[in-house]
Design an enzyme around this catalytic site. Structure first.
Site, PDB file in Angstrom:
ATOM      1  N   THR A 241      55.414   4.133   8.757  1.00  0.00           N
ATOM      2  CA  THR A 241      56.551   4.890   9.051  1.00  0.00           C
ATOM      3  C   THR A 241      56.312   6.348   8.532  1.00  0.00           C
ATOM      4  OG1 THR A 241      57.514   4.153   7.076  1.00  0.00           O
ATOM      5  CG2 THR A 241      58.148   2.973   8.939  1.00  0.00           C
ATOM      6  N   GLY A 242      55.550   7.049   9.184  1.00  0.00           N
ATOM      7  CA  GLY A 242      55.179   8.373   8.848  1.00  0.00           C
ATOM      8  C   GLY A 242      56.404   9.138   8.167  1.00  0.00           C
ATOM      9  N   THR A 243      57.416   9.557   8.557  1.00  0.00           N
ATOM     10  CA  THR A 243      58.700   9.623   7.939  1.00  0.00           C
ATOM     11  C   THR A 243      59.174  10.761   7.054  1.00  0.00           C
ATOM     12  OG1 THR A 243      58.952   7.191   7.673  1.00  0.00           O
ATOM     13  CG2 THR A 243      60.086   8.562   6.053  1.00  0.00           C
ATOM     14  N   THR A 244      60.436  11.189   7.097  1.00  0.00           N
ATOM     15  CA  THR A 244      61.113  11.780   6.165  1.00  0.00           C
ATOM     16  C   THR A 244      62.227  10.870   5.635  1.00  0.00           C
ATOM     17  OG1 THR A 244      60.523  13.860   7.364  1.00  0.00           O
ATOM     18  CG2 THR A 244      62.106  14.045   5.603  1.00  0.00           C
TER      19      THR A 244
END
Lengths: 198, 218
Positions: free
Chosen positions: B18-21
């Site tokens: 989940t690459g994510t921010t």
């Protein structure tokens, strides 16, 4: 007449620390190099490479401006840097932001990346600390800001980057370039704005 | 001899992350916790609408980042452990307890796992709280950001955060921060989810991509 806009040069975020390995060799270095009367370059990456390239570019530009009998265009200056970066891309490790004022297009900002790409942008950020301020810069930039607003934007952005990037710091150098001339603004570390955690 | 190209597409052999921010912020009386919705495997987006905000208990949520499998498993395990704990003590668990359980797993298995969870919620004793559990530490903060997209918004959150923000200010703060990060980070994107937790309950919202705030270059 070209409408007047002042355009503060946004120095790259490795403000004035020069490193060899993890040793800080200079805390007061100025990373804004003047390549012509109204054209400045911010340097990032290997300082040795950047200095060599800008020296060469300064010479080529002064020769060019004598031949053309007119001050060089900002685009021309950026192009000269780009040629040097692209043709020597294997050996060099330096990126530049070229900004200045010319009669034809007024204030402009160009980015020359490490591999030799050249693009024009309304504003730009670079250097190791720049990743932390992309969000801030995107949120706060508005086209056609006044000189004071630009200076405030730049100072805030650099302060935030220094606050998060361990290899940025020291003194903040800014240069304001307008049709009328060039003005240096220096802000020492203790005079920078403070944010919520200080 | 020419190399044989794989019979399987590349993304099947890449770890799903989940690459994510992710972001969480506490206000007087509650918290707002938010995330993007992109799940990537290498260069492919394998899920563009994943909700990374996972409930650990009624009024305690966590935000997932890093390896999708590790993060989901940690959240499931802590959810179970919190259920057991809340039955044992006979009342709703503290946010700090939830964060401690997450921290215990993060720390014990720090070599094997690569996920970072931000824990946020409301409890009667200390109101709205946000805890970070990165690498096995436990720290309470007024707000926290995490995931690959968080690098781009450090400057923004440092500049915009003020003490004493209201619930609405916090929601705007979260949505703006997510939008900015999603614009710059290739591993973040999709829609923005956020959950507001206070003494009256939890309110889950989703903002679609085209309804996110836009900035000067859009």
């Amino acid at each position: 007449e070209i409408p007047q806009h002042s355009l503060p040069v946004i120095p790259d975020s490795t403000t004035s620390l020069a490193l060899s390995g993890s040793y800080v060799s200079n805390k007061m270095i100025n990373k804004l190099i003047q390549v012509h009367d109204k054209i400045f370059c911010c340097i990032a990456g290997s300082l040795a490479d950047a200095q060599a390239v800008t020296k060469m570019a300064k010479f080529q530009l002064s020769f060019h401006s004598i031949q053309m009998e007119a001050p060089p265009l900002v685009k021309a200056a950026a192009s000269v840097l780009k040629e040097l970066c692209y043709n020597n891309r294997e050996e060099l490790q330096a990126g530049f932001i070229t900004a200045g004022w010319d009669r034809k297009r007024g204030p402009q900002v160009y980015t020359v990346s490490m591999g030799g790409m050249l693009i024009s942008q309304p504003f730009t950020i670079g250097g190791s600390g720049s990743t932390f301020i992309y969000g801030y810069a995107d949120a706060k930039f508005k086209p056609d800001m006044s000189r004071e607003e630009c200076l405030q934007f730049t100072t805030n952005a650099l302060t935030l980057a220094i606050g998060r990037d361990n290899v940025s710091g020291g003194v903040v150098h800014m240069v304001v370039i307008t049709e009328d001339g060039v003005e240096h603004v220096v802000v020492p570390g203790d005079k920078l704005p403070k944010f919520h955690d200080e | 001899m020419l190399e044989e190209s794989s019979l399987q597409p590349e993304w099947l052999s890449e770890e799903v992350s989940t690459g994510t921010t992710i972001i969480a912020i506490a206000f007087e009386g509650g918290v707002v916790i938010g995330s993007d919705s992109r799940v990537s495997a290498g260069a492919s987006v394998v899920n563009r609408v994943m909700n990374k905000l996972s409930p650990l208990h009624d009024k305690i949520y966590c935000a997932l980042s890093g390896s999708a499998a590790d993060a989901q498993t940690m959240a499931e395990i802590v959810n179970y452990q919190l259920d057991v704990h809340s039955i044992e003590v006979g009342e709703d668990p503290l946010v700090r307890s939830a964060a401690t359980l997450v921290k215990n797993i993060s720390y014990k298995y720090k070599e094997e796992l690569s996920a970072h969870l931000i824990v946020a919620g409301w409890d009667r004793r200390a109101g709205g709280q946000v805890y970070v559990t990165l690498d096995g530490l436990l720290a309470r903060q007024p707000f926290a950001i995490g995931g690959s997209g968080s690098s781009y918004i450090y400057g923004f959150v440092d500049a915009e955060y003020r003490q004493g923000m209201t619930k609405k200010d916090c929601q705007e703060f979260v949505v703006n921060a997510l939008a900015l990060a999603m614009n710059r980070d290739g591993s973040s994107g999709g829609v923005a989810y956020f959950v507001t937790i206070d003494k009256d309950g939890t309110d889950e919202k989703c903002i679609l991509g085209n309804k996110l705030p836009t900035f000067f270059d859009e």
